[in-house]
Design an enzyme around this catalytic site. Structure first.
Site, PDB file in Angstrom:
ATOM      1  N   ASP A 122      -0.378  -1.077   8.950  1.00 53.78           N
ATOM      2  CA  ASP A 122       0.569  -0.335   9.770  1.00 53.78           C
ATOM      3  C   ASP A 122      -0.174   0.745  10.537  1.00 53.78           C
ATOM      4  OD1 ASP A 122       2.709  -1.776   8.941  1.00 53.78           O
ATOM      5  OD2 ASP A 122       3.469  -0.283   7.515  1.00 53.78           O
ATOM      6  N   TYR A 151      -3.143  -1.967  -2.070  1.00 52.82           N
ATOM      7  CA  TYR A 151      -2.579  -0.781  -1.437  1.00 52.82           C
ATOM      8  C   TYR A 151      -2.612   0.391  -2.399  1.00 52.82           C
ATOM      9  CZ  TYR A 151      -0.462  -4.320   1.611  1.00 52.82           C
ATOM     10  OH  TYR A 151      -0.250  -5.370   2.456  1.00 52.82           O
ATOM     11  N   TYR A 191       5.922  -7.438   1.523  1.00 55.48           N
ATOM     12  CA  TYR A 191       6.383  -6.169   2.096  1.00 55.48           C
ATOM     13  C   TYR A 191       6.399  -5.126   0.984  1.00 55.48           C
ATOM     14  CZ  TYR A 191       7.928  -8.673   6.308  1.00 55.48           C
ATOM     15  OH  TYR A 191       7.980  -9.413   7.461  1.00 55.48           O
TER      16      TYR A 191
END
Ligand code: ZN
Ligand code: ZN
Length: 410
Positions: free
Chosen positions: A231, A297, A369
């Site tokens: 992102d 992440y 996601y």
């Protein structure tokens, strides 16, 4: 039809040069140029007919005596490629339609079995002349430069083969998109909204690497191919994201990649950092694009009403290895089809906590996601952290720690 008769019929069409005459039989015999073939056929014909020999004079109705200018075309090519670094070349020709039609008419009317097209002869003859001027080798399979003779306009166009190198980048500043993002309002033309830059953002990872790179290679453009993308507001940390840089029409090919890496890192200091791993190929770009690497992440999570670390860890234990069913998130539904996809959580654990905020390390399959894995997206993602603990959990910050590179996973 006998050969002599075919020659007689061809000579009756109009004035023709030895190249074009010989080329009608171009795939017969070896070790001859078409001009030699044409001359031989002309001689044999007049002896058989017992008529006076007359060499070609005037203008050839097929090629307009193009072959007189082989040397001129070779010089044009040599001039066009001067200043460009290359080892191998190939000649291509854009033949005016009328010229091609003229010889094709004769092929079909006389039903000739072994003609050679004019394009092949001009490519070969100019190629030989260019090789002797430039001392470079022709390469049919993978030339570094293709010179196209535009016969109708008397000009040479160049196609310089692209170059590729691979590496990994780390993004150290938020708000930088991976690639150039044209202004939504003007689509790149320049308007007030984008301060006439044509872009939504002044810089991108692509440009922070590419500007320095394009100068080093004297390339027209530098295009970044990433193994996925983070992102715009996420950092890319850890070992970085694999990428391949494509140099479009580079006039330099022997660039020191170590020096280039240093130069890029100096210019982009504090924003983007790269490690170059070596040269690459077009094929590797396709592989990079088709791979579905796992991603790790680091997320900062806020939980409404707080939570004991132990309880959070128990919830993460249940997410670890779980297959998550995700309906297209509400935040992207306006640009993606609404469907359900399943992605696995490979790993999920607490990495630390601070001021009521938890830091979680999550490894997921490509396409998971992560924000929705935490929030549950109002029940669209199941299971989710929110669903498991019965309290609203939300991602405050999300960074990518690791993207698997090519061949790192069986
Ligand atoms: Zn001709
Ligand atoms: Zn604009």
């Amino acid at each position: 039809m006998e050969l002599e008769e075919q020659v007689g019929r061809i000579l009756a069409y109009g004035e023709i040069c030895d190249h074009c005459l010989g080329r009608f039989f171009g795939k017969r015999s070896f070790g001859l140029t078409n001009a030699e073939r044409g001359h031989g056929l002309r001689v044999a014909y007049v002896i058989r007919e017992n008529i006076p020999f007359r060499p070609h004079e005037g203008t050839c109705w097929i090629c307009h005596d193009l072959f007189i200018d082989v040397g001129v075309w070779a010089e044009r090519v040599a001039k066009a490629v001067s200043g460009i670094e290359y080892a191998t070349f190939l000649i291509g020709t854009r033949v005016p339609p009328l010229m091609a039609e003229s010889e094709e008419l004769v092929w079909s009317e006389l039903d000739l079995p072994d003609p050679e097209p004019i394009k092949s002869e001009i490519n070969r003859e100019v190629g030989k002349a260019v090789a002797s001027i430039t001392r470079k080798a022709a390469d049919l399979a993978r030339p570094e430069v293709v010179a196209i003779l535009v016969l109708g306009e008397g000009i040479v166009e160049l196609e310089i083969a692209p170059l590729y190198f691979r590496g990994r980048y780390r993004k150290l500043e938020r708000g930088i998109p991976q690639t150039r993002w044209p202004c939504r309002k003007c689509h790149g033309a320049g308007c007030e909204r984008c301060s006439f830059t044509g872009k939504m953002y002044a810089d991108s990872v692509e440009e922070l690497i590419g500007r320095t790179t394009a100068v080093a290679f004297q390339a027209e453009d530098a295009v970044l191919h990433g193994a996925g993308r983070e992102d715009i507001d996420a950092l890319m940390l850890g070992t970085g994201r694999p990428f391949i840089m494509e140099l479009v029409a580079p006039r330099r090919r022997t660039v020191d990649l170590t020096a280039l890496e240093e130069a890029v890192n100096a210019v982009a200091a504090g924003r983007v950092e790269i490690a170059i791993e070596g040269w690459s190929t077009r094929k590797a770009v396709e592989t990079l694009k088709s791979e579905k690497p796992h991603k790790k992440y680091r997320i900062s999570v806020e939980i409404e009403g707080g939570i004991a670390r132990k309880e959070l860890e128990e919830a993460l234990d249940r997410l670890r290895g779980a297959v998550i069913s995700q309906q297209t998130p509400a935040r992207v539904i306006h640009r993606r089809a609404d469907r359900i996809r399943e992605r696995r959580v490979i790993d999920a654990r607490v990495a630390g906590q601070e001021d009521g905020m938890f830091f979680l390390d999550v490894v997921g399959e490509a396409g998971l996601y992560v924000k929705e894995l935490v929030s549950g997206d109002s029940g669209r993602t199941r299971p989710s952290l929110t669903g498991l603990i019965g309290r609203s959990a939300r991602v405050i910050r999300l960074d990518v720690l690791e993207v698997e590179g090519s061949g790192e996973r069986e």
